[in-house]
Enzyme design. Sequence first.
Site, PDB file in Angstrom:
ATOM      1  N   LYS A  37      54.948  83.393  40.250  1.00 48.04           N
ATOM      2  CA  LYS A  37      54.219  82.207  39.786  1.00 48.04           C
ATOM      3  C   LYS A  37      53.307  82.521  38.616  1.00 48.04           C
ATOM      4  O   LYS A  37      53.095  81.674  37.751  1.00 48.04           O
ATOM      5  CB  LYS A  37      53.404  81.587  40.928  1.00 48.04           C
ATOM      6  CG  LYS A  37      54.257  80.819  41.932  1.00 48.04           C
ATOM      7  CD  LYS A  37      53.376  79.973  42.838  1.00 48.04           C
ATOM      8  CE  LYS A  37      54.202  79.193  43.847  1.00 48.04           C
ATOM      9  NZ  LYS A  37      53.372  78.608  44.894  1.00 48.04           N
TER      10      LYS A  37
ATOM     11  N   LYS B  63      66.589  79.701  43.929  1.00 50.99           N
ATOM     12  CA  LYS B  63      66.328  78.799  45.061  1.00 50.99           C
ATOM     13  C   LYS B  63      66.002  77.387  44.552  1.00 50.99           C
ATOM     14  O   LYS B  63      65.478  77.222  43.450  1.00 50.99           O
ATOM     15  CB  LYS B  63      65.250  79.398  45.966  1.00 50.99           C
ATOM     16  CG  LYS B  63      63.873  78.937  45.747  1.00 50.99           C
ATOM     17  CD  LYS B  63      62.863  79.567  46.672  1.00 50.99           C
ATOM     18  CE  LYS B  63      61.540  79.369  45.941  1.00 50.99           C
ATOM     19  NZ  LYS B  63      60.355  79.633  46.622  1.00 50.99           N
TER      20      LYS B  63
ATOM     21  N   LYS C 214      60.698  72.747  43.698  1.00 46.86           N
ATOM     22  CA  LYS C 214      60.028  71.533  43.221  1.00 46.86           C
ATOM     23  C   LYS C 214      59.786  71.586  41.727  1.00 46.86           C
ATOM     24  O   LYS C 214      59.693  70.557  41.070  1.00 46.86           O
ATOM     25  CB  LYS C 214      58.658  71.419  43.895  1.00 46.86           C
ATOM     26  CG  LYS C 214      58.693  71.062  45.348  1.00 46.86           C
ATOM     27  CD  LYS C 214      57.287  71.202  45.924  1.00 46.86           C
ATOM     28  CE  LYS C 214      57.243  70.733  47.365  1.00 46.86           C
ATOM     29  NZ  LYS C 214      55.977  71.098  48.018  1.00 46.86           N
TER      30      LYS C 214
HETATM   31  P1  AMP Z   1      56.379  74.440  49.487  1.00 49.67           P
HETATM   32  O1  AMP Z   1      57.068  73.330  48.815  1.00 49.67           O
HETATM   33  O2  AMP Z   1      56.358  75.677  48.663  1.00 49.67           O
HETATM   34  O3  AMP Z   1      55.052  74.081  50.041  1.00 49.67           O
HETATM   35  O4  AMP Z   1      57.285  74.784  50.737  1.00 49.67           O
HETATM   36  C1  AMP Z   1      57.235  74.078  51.960  1.00 49.67           C
HETATM   37  C2  AMP Z   1      58.200  74.682  52.957  1.00 49.67           C
HETATM   38  O5  AMP Z   1      59.550  74.533  52.483  1.00 49.67           O
HETATM   39  C3  AMP Z   1      57.999  76.192  53.172  1.00 49.67           C
HETATM   40  O6  AMP Z   1      58.191  76.493  54.538  1.00 49.67           O
HETATM   41  C4  AMP Z   1      59.068  76.813  52.332  1.00 49.67           C
HETATM   42  O7  AMP Z   1      59.471  78.076  52.820  1.00 49.67           O
HETATM   43  C5  AMP Z   1      60.198  75.802  52.473  1.00 49.67           C
HETATM   44  N1  AMP Z   1      61.105  75.846  51.317  1.00 49.67           N
HETATM   45  C6  AMP Z   1      60.770  75.629  50.010  1.00 49.67           C
HETATM   46  N2  AMP Z   1      61.857  75.743  49.203  1.00 49.67           N
HETATM   47  C7  AMP Z   1      62.906  76.043  50.027  1.00 49.67           C
HETATM   48  C8  AMP Z   1      64.307  76.279  49.800  1.00 49.67           C
HETATM   49  N3  AMP Z   1      64.843  76.222  48.588  1.00 49.67           N
HETATM   50  N4  AMP Z   1      65.076  76.543  50.892  1.00 49.67           N
HETATM   51  C9  AMP Z   1      64.540  76.587  52.142  1.00 49.67           C
HETATM   52  N5  AMP Z   1      63.240  76.379  52.411  1.00 49.67           N
HETATM   53  C10 AMP Z   1      62.420  76.100  51.373  1.00 49.67           C
END
Ligand code: AMP
Length: 360
Positions: free
Chosen positions: A128, A221, A224
């Site tokens: 990041k 991956k 967002k």
């Molecule tokens: P975040 O959007 O970073 O707050 O992520 C929220 C949750 O979604 C966390 O548990 C992440 O590990 C999961 N997550 C985010 N991106 C992915 C992805 N591409 N595949 C699987 N899990 C994800």
Amino acid sequence: MGRPGTGKLTMAFVERVFSGVQPTGNLHLGNYLGAIVNFVKLQETHNCLYCVVDMHAITQPVEVWGGPAELARNTREVTAAFIAAGIDPKKHIVFNQSQVLEHAELAWIFNCVARIGWLNRMTQFKDKAGKDREAASVGLYDYPVLMAADILVYRATHVPVGEDQKQHLELSRDIAQKFNNDFAESIRGHGFDDGLFFPQPEPLITGPATRVMSLRDGTKKMSKSDASDNSRINLTDDADTIAQKIRKAKTDPEPLPSEEKGLETRPEADNLVGIYAALSGRTKADLLGEFGGGQFSAFKNSLVELCVTKLSPIASEMKRLVADPGYVDQVLFDGAARARVIAAETMQATRDIVGFVSKR
Ligand code: AMP
Ligand code: TRP
């Protein structure tokens, strides 16, 4: 010595689930399959707290999280997604992090427990922060310490997350253990005879889609923040957009293999089959039995139908909820009040254990 400060806290750890999602916009299929689906399931077996981590969101530059109006909008949208996906905010606790001050308070104590060397190993910070590490916020560097506080202020034992959070969870375990070691005598003195005040939180990285990949590049991956909206399926996408994105999703010229082994060197095919498996509850092997040997187009058509069937009810319920911010805010407010009761108990005992003098 009695048990000053321990209040109603018991020595045995109550099984409790905690997880968080950042309100940084564009909730996508990876968030849903990697995290939210598991949140919903765990409601049947555990007491759960699901948190919109707005304090984590602001660790990135303001252009990334979008500023105050966007932050508030996204906080309500993630809350709406939780509810629309099937989380029951009456039976469990749904709230936003910044309303429970104890998260920040415990994070400070943990800042003094965690070592700089531990944080220097965090790969997410490196990703990041990019090349100009000196320009990253102190908060971004400290992000995993706040995450440990989120979990441990509830003495939570289980944490459902996607694969990318594994290293952060390991850090939380290290912090819990070092706190227990550093303050072992005081912990015992406060009635925790086994010397364990914080549990070692266990990551639950489960299901067939713990790492959903980008639709444009099977080695990255789904995220967002990817500049290309075609790289992800957003939970708010309508049926036409979902169809378009899946039809455009990168594949290779070969037909689908008939066995799972054949997916090993084909990341895009593997990802699409994985998404299908996760959404349908079928195994990859079973799907390849049906679609193996055929062209991608037939498989993609079926995947579009599945995605639309599973995701459109969530999208429309989210839309309905977001249009009623009064209700969503009340959910967060009630949830925060209930979370605060648990967090306050942990914090009072923690202050006593550390030796902070306070009026009781
Ligand atoms: P975040 O959007 O970073 O707050 O992520 C929220 C949750 O979604 C966390 O548990 C992440 O590990 C999961 N997550 C985010 N991106 C992915 C992805 N591409 N595949 C699987 N899990 C994800
Ligand atoms: N870091 C997590 C993510 O980006 C979000 C998060 C913050 C979290 N605090 C947490 C997840 C505590 C689980 C437990 O996905």
